[in-house]
Design an enzyme around this catalytic site. Structure first.
Site, PDB file in Angstrom:
ATOM      1  N   GLN A   1       1.053  -1.165   0.113  1.00 58.14           N
ATOM      2  CA  GLN A   1       0.339  -0.524  -0.100  1.00 58.14           C
ATOM      3  C   GLN A   1       0.727   0.998   0.117  1.00 58.14           C
ATOM      4  O   GLN A   1       0.350   2.454  -0.465  1.00 58.14           O
ATOM      5  CB  GLN A   1      -0.915   0.088   1.190  1.00 58.14           C
ATOM      6  CG  GLN A   1      -1.954  -1.183   0.736  1.00 58.14           C
ATOM      7  CD  GLN A   1      -2.928  -1.307   2.141  1.00 58.14           C
ATOM      8  OE1 GLN A   1      -3.298  -0.066   3.069  1.00 58.14           O
ATOM      9  NE2 GLN A   1      -3.963  -2.110   1.895  1.00 58.14           N
TER      10      GLN A   1
ATOM     11  N   HIS B   1      -8.163  -1.672   6.524  1.00 63.24           N
ATOM     12  CA  HIS B   1      -7.388  -2.057   7.624  1.00 63.24           C
ATOM     13  C   HIS B   1      -6.032  -0.917   7.982  1.00 63.24           C
ATOM     14  O   HIS B   1      -5.934  -0.369   6.362  1.00 63.24           O
ATOM     15  CB  HIS B   1      -6.679  -3.668   7.355  1.00 63.24           C
ATOM     16  CG  HIS B   1      -5.743  -4.167   8.540  1.00 63.24           C
ATOM     17  ND1 HIS B   1      -6.331  -4.137   9.579  1.00 63.24           N
ATOM     18  CD2 HIS B   1      -4.581  -4.336   8.342  1.00 63.24           C
ATOM     19  CE1 HIS B   1      -5.226  -4.145   9.961  1.00 63.24           C
ATOM     20  NE2 HIS B   1      -4.249  -5.318   9.654  1.00 63.24           N
TER      21      HIS B   1
ATOM     22  N   GLY C   1     -13.305 -11.252   3.079  1.00 67.26           N
ATOM     23  CA  GLY C   1     -13.772 -10.582   1.870  1.00 67.26           C
ATOM     24  C   GLY C   1     -14.278 -11.797   0.887  1.00 67.26           C
ATOM     25  O   GLY C   1     -15.970 -11.588   0.787  1.00 67.26           O
TER      26      GLY C   1
HETATM   27  N1  LIG Z   1      -8.772 -10.240   3.286  1.00 68.29           N
HETATM   28  C1  LIG Z   1      -9.149 -10.538   4.053  1.00 68.29           C
HETATM   29  O1  LIG Z   1     -10.506 -10.726   4.052  1.00 68.29           O
HETATM   30  C2  LIG Z   1      -8.928  -8.761   5.024  1.00 68.29           C
HETATM   31  C3  LIG Z   1      -8.422  -8.415   4.447  1.00 68.29           C
HETATM   32  N2  LIG Z   1      -8.487  -6.542   5.647  1.00 68.29           N
HETATM   33  C4  LIG Z   1      -7.460  -5.639   4.888  1.00 68.29           C
HETATM   34  O2  LIG Z   1      -7.697  -5.163   3.052  1.00 68.29           O
HETATM   35  C5  LIG Z   1      -7.132  -5.536   2.747  1.00 68.29           C
HETATM   36  C6  LIG Z   1      -6.656  -5.945   1.141  1.00 68.29           C
HETATM   37  O3  LIG Z   1      -6.351  -7.059   1.981  1.00 68.29           O
HETATM   38  P1  LIG Z   1      -6.434  -8.470   0.968  1.00 68.29           P
HETATM   39  O4  LIG Z   1      -7.913  -8.121   0.126  1.00 68.29           O
HETATM   40  O5  LIG Z   1      -6.638  -9.748   1.846  1.00 68.29           O
HETATM   41  O6  LIG Z   1      -5.943  -8.229  -0.324  1.00 68.29           O
HETATM   42  P2  LIG Z   1      -5.744  -9.518  -1.482  1.00 68.29           P
HETATM   43  O7  LIG Z   1      -4.250 -10.166  -1.352  1.00 68.29           O
HETATM   44  O8  LIG Z   1      -6.667 -10.588  -1.848  1.00 68.29           O
HETATM   45  O9  LIG Z   1      -5.356  -8.387  -2.852  1.00 68.29           O
HETATM   46  C7  LIG Z   1      -4.735  -8.803  -3.651  1.00 68.29           C
HETATM   47  C8  LIG Z   1      -4.832  -7.690  -5.190  1.00 68.29           C
HETATM   48  O10 LIG Z   1      -3.865  -6.399  -5.160  1.00 68.29           O
HETATM   49  C9  LIG Z   1      -3.448  -6.406  -6.122  1.00 68.29           C
HETATM   50  N3  LIG Z   1      -2.440  -5.822  -6.019  1.00 68.29           N
HETATM   51  C10 LIG Z   1      -1.455  -6.451  -5.403  1.00 68.29           C
HETATM   52  N4  LIG Z   1      -0.216  -4.934  -5.923  1.00 68.29           N
HETATM   53  C11 LIG Z   1      -1.072  -4.441  -6.425  1.00 68.29           C
HETATM   54  C12 LIG Z   1      -0.428  -3.066  -6.755  1.00 68.29           C
HETATM   55  N5  LIG Z   1       0.702  -2.385  -6.613  1.00 68.29           N
HETATM   56  N6  LIG Z   1      -1.308  -1.896  -7.410  1.00 68.29           N
HETATM   57  C13 LIG Z   1      -2.992  -2.449  -7.442  1.00 68.29           C
HETATM   58  N7  LIG Z   1      -2.986  -3.407  -6.854  1.00 68.29           N
HETATM   59  C14 LIG Z   1      -2.626  -4.385  -6.325  1.00 68.29           C
HETATM   60  C15 LIG Z   1      -4.081  -7.652  -7.007  1.00 68.29           C
HETATM   61  O11 LIG Z   1      -3.626  -8.000  -7.942  1.00 68.29           O
HETATM   62  P3  LIG Z   1      -3.291  -9.156  -8.357  1.00 68.29           P
HETATM   63  O12 LIG Z   1      -3.824 -10.470  -8.785  1.00 68.29           O
HETATM   64  O13 LIG Z   1      -2.044  -8.859 -10.031  1.00 68.29           O
HETATM   65  O14 LIG Z   1      -1.278  -9.214  -7.749  1.00 68.29           O
HETATM   66  C16 LIG Z   1      -4.612  -8.845  -6.054  1.00 68.29           C
HETATM   67  O15 LIG Z   1      -5.939  -7.558  -7.009  1.00 68.29           O
HETATM   68  C17 LIG Z   1      -5.621  -5.734   3.400  1.00 68.29           C
HETATM   69  O16 LIG Z   1      -5.450  -3.574   4.082  1.00 68.29           O
HETATM   70  C18 LIG Z   1      -6.050  -6.747   3.800  1.00 68.29           C
HETATM   71  O17 LIG Z   1      -6.023  -6.253   5.318  1.00 68.29           O
HETATM   72  C19 LIG Z   1      -8.859  -6.918   5.847  1.00 68.29           C
HETATM   73  C20 LIG Z   1     -10.165  -7.567   6.580  1.00 68.29           C
HETATM   74  C21 LIG Z   1     -10.134  -8.846   5.652  1.00 68.29           C
HETATM   75 MG   LIG Z   2      -6.180  -8.688   9.664  1.00 67.72          MG
END
Ligand SMILES: NC(=O)C1=CN([C@@H]2O[C@H](COP(=O)(O)OP(=O)(O)OC[C@H]3O[C@@H](n4cnc5c(N)ncnc54)[C@H](OP(=O)(O)O)[C@@H]3O)[C@@H](O)[C@H]2O)C=CC1
Ligand SMILES: [Mg+2]
Ligand SMILES: CC[C@](O)(C(C)=O)C(=O)O
Ligand SMILES: [Mg+2]
Length: 337
Positions: free
Chosen positions: A87, A109, A135
């Site tokens: 991020q 988060h 998610g």
């Molecule tokens: N997982 C969950 O259920 C939860 C997550 N959160 C929070 O939500 C946020 C996201 O987590 P989560 O959903 O797990 O993330 P993910 O690991 O699932 O996200 C991956 C996504 O981010 C993209 N991505 C990676 N690098 C970049 C970049 N440089 N620019 C733009 N997009 C990019 C990936 O693309 P590509 O496919 O190309 O790699 C993919 O679409 C975090 O802050 C996490 O702490 C909060 C509550 C629960």
């Molecule tokens: Mg968490």
């Protein structure tokens, strides 16, 4: 200390419907927020780098996909749902140059704000809508007419309406159907990290694997150990989810309940509680965050090694075989991502 919990009637969906929202990232949370906001009548654009493997998934759903910079430039509300360790780079390269006064920067988060990795300018709103669930289930529950509870927080209220906007966003993803609790970035970050490390992911996985190891090392069949320590855990936790620990204890036999009450505290004893306190301390003093950022910058050597060890644990092979016989168990976690 009492908390404020907001429900659908406390949130005005019209506020977020009047904005253009950029969702940066289309992974677990990103796809859930984007699709549910879209289905709630919100104008959504996705921000992903050229060549991202998530692009086709978003486009298949009819979503417009731009680069993170172009999406941030178009949007009034920029929700960052890329991995926590990515991020600050996305922010510096693509968002900060497009973050003009009056816009809102949202998080799922609080990691990057709590640990000072992102420092937004004072003239934008900074808020959080953090679902308390994975998610894919955030999306599944929204589609089913239910919702996953959320935490909402405001770090900067430049507009004076940041909380109302965060609640409106939470309503758009189904969060206020279940309840949105107002908190701070610090409380969300520290409790979320503690929960996933000590209880929900780290604690639960280690408990299951260790129980499986004890039974199989004592000569019991791996299949019996799998059903006992992993499969049935879901059924037991379902009862806790529906009616608390009391309902689980009501449903199990009195033999099980006596074993629970007399042996449980021997498994999770004062040593475990002391270790949990130590883990919380590392979260509070920033040690965990520094370690994780350094691990990521080094190419994640330990993370990869531990992931591989987890995937090779004998419980995975036993489980894959048994789940193959229960067609209803191994369903796709969502239809779309
Ligand atoms: N997982 C969950 O259920 C939860 C997550 N959160 C929070 O939500 C946020 C996201 O987590 P989560 O959903 O797990 O993330 P993910 O690991 O699932 O996200 C991956 C996504 O981010 C993209 N991505 C990676 N690098 C970049 C970049 N440089 N620019 C733009 N997009 C990019 C990936 O693309 P590509 O496919 O190309 O790699 C993919 O679409 C975090 O802050 C996490 O702490 C909060 C509550 C629960
Ligand atoms: Mg968490
Ligand atoms: C429990 C893990 C979690 O905090 C979540 C799904 O809420 C995460 O970061 O994925
Ligand atoms: Mg969480």
């Amino acid at each position: 200390m009492s908390v404020e919990v907001y429900y659908d009637d406390d949130a005005d969906l019209g506020l977020i419907q009047a904005k253009k929202v950029a969702v940066i990232g289309y992974g677990s949370q990103g796809h859930a927020h984007a699709l549910s906001l879209r289905d709630s009548g919100v104008d959504v654009v996705i921000g992903l780098p050229e060549g991202s493997k998530s692009r086709p998934k978003a486009e298949e759903q009819g979503l417009r996909v731009l680069t993170p910079a172009d999406a941030a430039a178009e949007a009034d509300v920029i929700m960052i749902l890329a991995p926590d360790t990515a991020q600050r780079h996305i922010y510096a390269e693509s968002i900060a140059p497009n973050l003009s006064a009056g816009k809102a920067l949202f998080f799922g988060h609080g990691f990057n704000i709590r640990y000072g990795l992102i420092k937004p300018p004072a003239d934008v709103d900074v808020a959080m809508v953090a679902p308390k669930g994975p998610g894919h289930l955030v999306r599944r529950q929204y589609v089913d007419g239910k919702g996953v509870p959320c935490l909402v927080a405001v770090e900067q209220d430049a507009s004076g309406t940041a909380l109302a906007l965060a609640l409106s966003y939470a309503k758009g993803i189904g969060g206020t159907r279940a309840g949105a609790i107002k908190t701070t970035f610090t409380e969300e970050t520290e409790t979320d990290l503690f929960g996933e490390q000590a209880v929900l992911c780290g604690g639960a996985a280690a408990l299951v694997q260790t129980g499986f190891e004890v039974l199989t090392e004592a000569g019991y069949a791996p299949e019996v150990a799998y059903f006992e320590c992993l499969h049935e855990l879901k059924l037991i936790v379902d009862l806790m989810y529906e009616g608390g620990i009391a309902r689980m204890r009501y449903s199990v036999s009195d033999t099980a309940e006596y074993g629970d009450l007399s042996r449980g505290p021997r498994v999770i004893d004062s040593r475990v509680k002391d270790e949990m306190r130590k883990i919380l301390g590392e979260i509070q003093n920033g040690e965990f965050a520094r370690e994780w950022v350094a691990e990521d910058e080094a190419g994640r050597p330990n993370f990869s090694k531990w992931q591989a060890e987890g995937a090779a644990h004998p419980i995975e092979e036993t489980g894959a075989k048994l789940r193959g016989m229960m067609s209803w168990v191994d369903r796709p976690i969502t239809e779309t991502a």
